[in-house]
Motif scaffolding. Structure first.
Motif, PDB file in Angstrom:
ATOM      1  N   GLY A  41       0.785  -1.227   0.000  1.00  0.00           N
ATOM      2  CA  GLY A  41       0.000   0.000   0.000  1.00  0.00           C
ATOM      3  C   GLY A  41       0.811   1.268   0.000  1.00  0.00           C
ATOM      4  N   GLY A  42       1.895   1.319   0.736  1.00  0.00           N
ATOM      5  CA  GLY A  42       2.715   2.517   0.801  1.00  0.00           C
ATOM      6  C   GLY A  42       1.935   3.741   1.214  1.00  0.00           C
ATOM      7  N   GLU A  43       1.050   3.583   2.179  1.00  0.00           N
ATOM      8  CA  GLU A  43       0.133   4.658   2.533  1.00  0.00           C
ATOM      9  C   GLU A  43       0.627   5.549   3.676  1.00  0.00           C
ATOM     10  N   GLY A  44       1.829   5.383   4.142  1.00  0.00           N
ATOM     11  CA  GLY A  44       2.305   6.176   5.258  1.00  0.00           C
ATOM     12  C   GLY A  44       1.792   5.613   6.577  1.00  0.00           C
ATOM     13  N   LEU A  45       2.133   6.298   7.662  1.00  0.00           N
ATOM     14  CA  LEU A  45       1.783   5.821   8.990  1.00  0.00           C
ATOM     15  C   LEU A  45       1.221   6.948   9.846  1.00  0.00           C
ATOM     16  N   THR A  46       0.376   6.573  10.786  1.00  0.00           N
ATOM     17  CA  THR A  46      -0.119   7.542  11.763  1.00  0.00           C
ATOM     18  C   THR A  46       0.920   7.713  12.859  1.00  0.00           C
ATOM     19  N   CYS A  47       0.736   8.740  13.660  1.00  0.00           N
ATOM     20  CA  CYS A  47       1.639   9.019  14.776  1.00  0.00           C
ATOM     21  C   CYS A  47       1.722   7.808  15.707  1.00  0.00           C
ATOM     22  N   GLY A  48       0.591   7.210  16.014  1.00  0.00           N
ATOM     23  CA  GLY A  48       0.565   6.050  16.897  1.00  0.00           C
ATOM     24  C   GLY A  48       1.317   4.864  16.325  1.00  0.00           C
ATOM     25  N   GLU A  49       1.167   4.628  15.024  1.00  0.00           N
ATOM     26  CA  GLU A  49       1.870   3.523  14.380  1.00  0.00           C
ATOM     27  C   GLU A  49       3.377   3.745  14.398  1.00  0.00           C
ATOM     28  N   ILE A  50       3.792   4.981  14.194  1.00  0.00           N
ATOM     29  CA  ILE A  50       5.220   5.300  14.254  1.00  0.00           C
ATOM     30  C   ILE A  50       5.736   5.053  15.666  1.00  0.00           C
ATOM     31  N   GLY A  51       5.006   5.522  16.667  1.00  0.00           N
ATOM     32  CA  GLY A  51       5.405   5.341  18.058  1.00  0.00           C
ATOM     33  C   GLY A  51       5.577   3.880  18.430  1.00  0.00           C
ATOM     34  N   GLU A  52       4.702   3.014  17.912  1.00  0.00           N
ATOM     35  CA  GLU A  52       4.780   1.577  18.189  1.00  0.00           C
ATOM     36  C   GLU A  52       6.026   0.943  17.576  1.00  0.00           C
ATOM     37  N   ARG A  53       6.509   1.501  16.485  1.00  0.00           N
ATOM     38  CA  ARG A  53       7.641   0.900  15.762  1.00  0.00           C
ATOM     39  C   ARG A  53       8.999   1.472  16.171  1.00  0.00           C
TER      40      ARG A  53
END
Length: 145
Positions: A41-53
């Motif tokens: 998809g290459g749709e980017g990430l939300t702030c929460g998803e970035i924080g989890e990673r």
């Protein structure tokens, strides 16, 4: 072991600051976004998803993203389906900086470990992978190890 990790981490931090003006956390966010964009998809990430990673806990991911956006290394946009959702993506400038830093960080890591033989490097990698598969929770206060 902690001294080695601190020394090598400090060298990486110095390199990131000198060649991109980035912190280790900012570099990590750029790498996370690149990985997300190359996936399905290459749709980017939300702030929460970035924080989890993130590799290390960062209490204020939003502020971290603000700094990267100000440097034009990422762009954020609201999703059409739900305007409350903000997605972050890597910009071409961010991708170029990341590519340059990849080469520099790889060269630094090579220099940090060039004194080890191929067999020693393979053994070190196996030990690190084994240790990472079995993380231990820290003992409670007063509990012996």
């Amino acid at each position: 072991m902690q001294r080695l990790a601190q020394q090598q981490g400090a060298q990486v931090s110095e390199l990131l600051k000198a060649h991109g003006g980035l912190s280790a956390a900012q570099f990590n966010v750029l790498r996370i976004l690149r990985g997300a964009e190359s996936g399905e998809g290459g749709e980017g990430l939300t702030c929460g998803e970035i924080g989890e990673r993130l590799l290390a806990y960062v209490p204020d991911v939003t502020r971290l993203l603000d700094r990267l956006e100000k440097q034009n290394l990422i762009r954020r946009s609201r999703e059409r389906a739900d305007r409350r959702v903000v997605t972050s993506r890597l910009t071409p400038l961010g991708a170029d900086l990341l590519s340059d830093l990849d080469v520099r960080v790889n060269n630094l890591h090579h220099a940090q470990f060039e004194h080890l033989s191929a067999d020693q490097l393979a053994a070190l990698l196996r030990l690190i992978q084994t240790a990472a598969q079995h993380p231990q929770s820290p003992p409670t206060q007063g509990e012996p190890r």
